[in-house]
Design a protein around this motif. Structure first.
Motif, short mmCIF file in Angstrom:
data_model
loop_
_atom_site.label_atom_id
_atom_site.label_comp_id
_atom_site.label_asym_id
_atom_site.label_seq_id
_atom_site.Cartn_x
_atom_site.Cartn_y
_atom_site.Cartn_z
N GLY A 334 24.43 -18.99 4.92
CA GLY A 334 23.08 -20.52 5.02
C GLY A 334 23.43 -21.54 6.35
O GLY A 334 22.58 -21.67 7.02
N GLU A 335 24.31 -21.29 7.12
CA GLU A 335 24.86 -22.14 8.51
C GLU A 335 25.72 -21.58 9.32
O GLU A 335 25.87 -19.91 8.59
N THR A 336 25.13 -21.47 10.76
CA THR A 336 25.59 -20.28 11.73
C THR A 336 26.66 -21.79 12.56
O THR A 336 26.37 -22.41 13.39
N ARG A 337 28.06 -21.42 12.08
CA ARG A 337 28.93 -21.88 13.49
C ARG A 337 29.95 -21.61 13.79
O ARG A 337 30.50 -20.10 13.48
N ARG A 338 30.09 -21.82 14.83
CA ARG A 338 31.37 -20.84 15.78
C ARG A 338 32.49 -21.30 15.57
O ARG A 338 33.18 -22.38 15.13
N VAL A 339 33.30 -19.90 15.49
CA VAL A 339 34.72 -19.54 15.11
C VAL A 339 35.34 -19.82 16.29
O VAL A 339 35.05 -19.22 17.25
N HIS A 340 35.80 -21.05 16.32
CA HIS A 340 36.73 -20.95 18.00
C HIS A 340 37.90 -20.63 18.03
O HIS A 340 38.60 -20.06 17.49
N PRO A 341 38.21 -20.20 19.59
CA PRO A 341 39.33 -18.87 19.61
C PRO A 341 40.51 -19.72 19.34
O PRO A 341 40.74 -21.54 19.45
N MET A 342 41.85 -19.53 19.35
CA MET A 342 42.82 -20.26 19.11
C MET A 342 43.78 -21.14 19.97
O MET A 342 44.08 -21.60 19.72
N GLY A 343 42.91 -21.01 21.22
CA GLY A 343 43.73 -21.56 22.34
C GLY A 343 43.09 -23.55 21.71
O GLY A 343 43.32 -24.43 22.70
N GLU A 344 41.98 -23.38 21.17
CA GLU A 344 41.50 -24.66 21.15
C GLU A 344 42.29 -25.64 19.85
O GLU A 344 41.74 -26.42 19.69
N THR A 345 42.37 -24.38 18.78
CA THR A 345 43.51 -24.91 17.73
C THR A 345 44.68 -26.57 18.20
O THR A 345 45.12 -25.75 18.97
N VAL A 346 44.24 -26.52 17.26
CA VAL A 346 45.30 -28.02 17.55
C VAL A 346 46.30 -28.94 16.55
O VAL A 346 46.21 -28.28 15.65
N THR A 347 47.41 -28.34 16.98
CA THR A 347 48.98 -29.06 16.03
C THR A 347 49.95 -29.30 16.33
O THR A 347 50.02 -29.32 18.07
N ARG A 348 51.07 -28.47 15.83
CA ARG A 348 52.87 -29.42 16.33
C ARG A 348 53.38 -27.75 16.51
O ARG A 348 53.07 -27.04 15.87
#
Length: 430
Positions: A334-348
């Motif tokens: 249905g859709e094509t979404r970018r799977v972003h790398p771990m480096g872009e993940t934001v958490t604590r």
């Protein structure tokens, strides 16, 4: 006329499928709209399967012949692994058979090819048993939430690691001791690598993300860390923070439309519903834009629970074949979404540093965090002298920035070692 089912593999799950078909014959016929008949069972060593309560005449060593036999309607693949499961599955689809599988590794690696082949052949591929055993999870994601926008799926999808971490938390046991206990109870394999290193959970995370976000996600897209480095100190620090350590599969939609898929141990607030999932149980928490927060909980493994999910798929596929209908796969087409790398993940993050107990240490450490734009939420010192340890909890920060911070901290002469780095997931503030 009966719906003929070919079974590829007859281990713990396959043998239970045969037993349930036999025991519930009349009920299943009512639910499926026709009788279900086991047409054959493919095994590598028929002599080992002779003790099973199955007609010996059904056994064959020619799995390919069985999977493509003209009179077979549904092929159930419970062999596991990539090959020969992939070749057999694709051959069955090409021959016009609908497929039911519990093979998470195959779906995570080759899901796109399998679903494309199924669409072209006009047949179904069902795989409820591939994630979280008996828990009805994938069909709600695919069907019930098809009119909603799923924002996040996070869960405990590996019972072995959950059992180990639960024992470490509740009894103060070490990793090795807890693993040995899990093996003695049958929760862990003799070679537990797939579980404790996160491979099993990563494959399941790829399947969940594909269904939740309607885009192709493979196991290679999933950031993976296991639990072998989790220490008693991590467990104690989590407890001090009002948290518990869990191996989480996390699939999240970002504000820019990309998605992140990751598996790693994390500190989770004890008030979160997943924090109270104990023992070898599984649970998955779904956040959707309109439906809100949903929780799925139950037995995530074992021959009988998994066979229950397989049998549910067989019934559903039987109904479709009788109606000459095909369920449209709403996963990756249905859709094509970018799977972003771990480096872009934001958490604590929770960072524990073994440091020299002398003036100026905290200031130098704080400078490193500030230089990478990682804001410190709180810091405390544990012990004195040679046993001094700084425990730092950050505000939300990108994973790449935290990685740079840790590397620079390791280079400081007053930091003897970075004892622990663990993410702190507080989903209510994301």
């Amino acid at each position: 006329m009966a719906m003929k089912v070919a079974l590829l593999g007859c281990g713990a799950v396959g043998s239970e499928v045969v037993r349930l078909v036999d025991e519930q014959r009349s009920e299943l016929a009512t639910r499926a709209g026709t009788a279900l008949e086991i047409a054959g069972v493919a095994v590598r060593r028929p002599e080992r399967a002779r003790g099973l309560p199955i007609d010996p005449a059904l056994f064959t060593t020619d799995a390919m012949e069985l999977a493509t036999r003209p009179d077979v309607d549904i092929v159930v693949e419970v062999i596991g692994g990539i090959e020969p499961a992939r070749s057999l599955t694709l051959a069955a689809i090409k021959a016009g058979k609908s497929v039911v599988t519990a093979n998470k590794a195959l779906l995570a690696e080759d899901g796109e090819a399998i679903h494309s082949a199924a669409r072209a052949a006009g047949v179904d591929v069902y795989y409820e048993a591939s994630v979280a055993g008996a828990i009805p999870l994938l069909r709600p994601l695919r069907d019930s939430l098809a009119g909603d926008r799923v924002q996040a799926v996070l869960g405990i999808v590996n019972g072995t690691t959950n059992y180990i971490l639960d024992r470490m938390d509740s009894l103060g046991a070490g990793f090795a001791e807890s693993l040995e206990e899990a093996q003695s109870l049958g929760y862990a394999e003799a070679d537990p690598t797939a579980d404790v290193e996160g491979f099993d959970a990563a494959a399941k995370a790829a399947i969940l993300a594909r269904l939740a976000f309607h885009t192709e996600v493979s196991a290679a897209d999933v950031h993976r860390e296991g639990i072998t480095e989790v220490t008693a100190g991590d467990i104690a620090s989590a407890r001090d923070m009002g948290c518990v350590v869990k191996l989480l599969a996390i699939c999240q939609r970002s504000a820019d439309g990309s998605v992140g898929v990751r598996v790693h141990p994390a500190m989770l607030p004890r008030e979160h519903p997943l924090a109270n999932v104990n023992g070898a149980y599984n649970a998955v928490f779904v956040e959707a834009e309109s439906a809100g927060r949903l929780m799925f909980y139950g037995a995530g493994a074992g021959g009988t629970p998994t066979a229950s999910a397989v049998l549910g798929d067989i019934v559903a596929v039987s109904r479709n074949r009788l109606a000459e209908a095909q369920v449209v796969d709403s996963g990756g087409n249905g859709e094509t979404r970018r799977v972003h790398p771990m480096g872009e993940t934001v958490t604590r993050y929770h960072v524990a540093l073994d440091v020299a107990d002398r003036p100026g240490v905290l200031a130098r450490v704080a400078d490193v965090f500030a230089g990478n734009e990682v804001s410190i939420q709180n810091v405390r010192q544990v012990g004195h002298g040679e046993d001094a340890q700084l425990v730092i909890v950050t505000h939300m920060a990108p994973d790449a920035a935290l990685g740079r911070t840790v590397e620079q901290l390791r280079a400081l002469d007053m930091v003897r070692s970075v004892a622990s780095v663990m993410r702190v997931e507080a989903f209510n503030d994301q």
